[in-house]
Motif scaffolding. Sequence first.
Motif, short mmCIF file in Angstrom:
data_model
loop_
_atom_site.label_atom_id
_atom_site.label_comp_id
_atom_site.label_asym_id
_atom_site.label_seq_id
_atom_site.Cartn_x
_atom_site.Cartn_y
_atom_site.Cartn_z
N PHE A 130 -14.49 -63.81 26.22
CA PHE A 130 -15.46 -62.66 26.45
C PHE A 130 -16.19 -62.87 27.81
O PHE A 130 -16.66 -63.57 28.13
N LYS A 164 -22.50 -67.19 18.42
CA LYS A 164 -21.89 -66.02 17.80
C LYS A 164 -20.52 -65.82 18.67
O LYS A 164 -19.62 -65.43 18.39
N CYS A 165 -20.84 -65.61 19.90
CA CYS A 165 -19.88 -65.28 21.17
C CYS A 165 -18.72 -66.54 20.92
O CYS A 165 -17.57 -66.32 20.68
N MET A 176 -16.62 -65.84 17.76
CA MET A 176 -15.81 -64.90 17.83
C MET A 176 -14.84 -65.09 18.91
O MET A 176 -13.39 -64.83 18.67
N GLU A 177 -14.82 -65.63 19.90
CA GLU A 177 -13.82 -66.18 20.79
C GLU A 177 -12.86 -67.32 20.07
O GLU A 177 -11.46 -66.71 20.38
N ALA A 209 -15.70 -56.96 16.90
CA ALA A 209 -15.41 -57.72 17.95
C ALA A 209 -13.93 -57.71 18.39
O ALA A 209 -13.64 -57.90 19.30
N GLU A 250 -21.06 -56.20 20.44
CA GLU A 250 -21.07 -56.60 22.01
C GLU A 250 -22.58 -57.19 22.05
O GLU A 250 -22.28 -58.17 22.82
N TYR A 259 -24.25 -58.96 20.04
CA TYR A 259 -24.39 -60.38 19.66
C TYR A 259 -23.56 -61.28 20.61
O TYR A 259 -24.09 -62.63 21.22
N MET A 260 -22.49 -60.92 21.35
CA MET A 260 -21.33 -61.73 22.11
C MET A 260 -22.25 -61.84 23.60
O MET A 260 -21.82 -62.77 24.15
N LYS A 292 -12.46 -56.96 22.02
CA LYS A 292 -11.28 -57.65 22.64
C LYS A 292 -10.30 -56.88 22.98
O LYS A 292 -9.89 -56.97 24.17
#
Length: 281
Positions: free
Chosen positions: A109, A97-98, A101-102, A60, A88, A90-91, A64
């Motif tokens: 994202f 999950k997104c 990660m953010e 991830a 990608e 998952y997000m 980014k």
Amino acid sequence: MKLAYYPGCSLEATAKEFDISVRAVCQGLDIELVEIPDWTCCGATSAHATNHSLSVGLPALTVKQIQDMGMDCVVPCSACFNRLKTAEYYMIHDSSKCEEMEKLLNFKFDGKPRVYDLLAYMVEKIGLKTITQKVQKPLKNLKIACYYGCLSVRPGEITGIDNTENPMQMDKLLKALGATVIPWSYKVECCGAGHSVAKSQMVTNLSGKILVKAREAGADAVVNSCPLCQTNLEMRRPPGEDLPVFFFTELMGMAFGIPEANSWCSKHLVDPSKLVDKMLG
């Protein structure tokens, strides 16, 4: 055309000929590869087996970086592609999950620049017509077994491959280069993956069967897109078996008439030079 480029760890070490041929072929197709600055390991093959958040977080971070660059990204290595495409996926499809990660990576994202397997990008975006127009030395004397392995193919909902059991992208590409592509039933069989050291006999059995079946089908060589498959198929093979294995971009370079293409053979563990002389003679 500019594309972000993620080479991954193997292309800077055991699969250096893959990286060199990718760059040369893309230059021949007027593609400017912009290597992602200070890229990090995708997490293959251990992160996703030990820590799920880490297995998504590592690739991830690359997603980014791709977004920051504002351009689509091509990934030659099947393993790297699988991990980046999984992050990608998952997000895009998992809001929790997104958000994780953010927060972890301090960005928002937007899902616009996308991750592509280089092989798929060549066939679907650049197009077979354009590739055929670049061919100066058709590989008309070459019978090829196209080997996809696992990670560029499965799972289909993530990779977006045309057919998980009988993919045809590489077949179409090699035909466009003038080669004869043979039908065979081992194109998506596992080579043994990362067990080459811990379970070497198992890998020898799996990789050996792939090579034996390719030869039985009438192939002069195997072509693939995975550095790990390349290593296993070259190192873990039955005694006396000398069937060459190529990265698809190496054969593209030879067909395009790139002057230095023949020199890439010296980096192989199984010498393909006699076959190269035959197919280009």
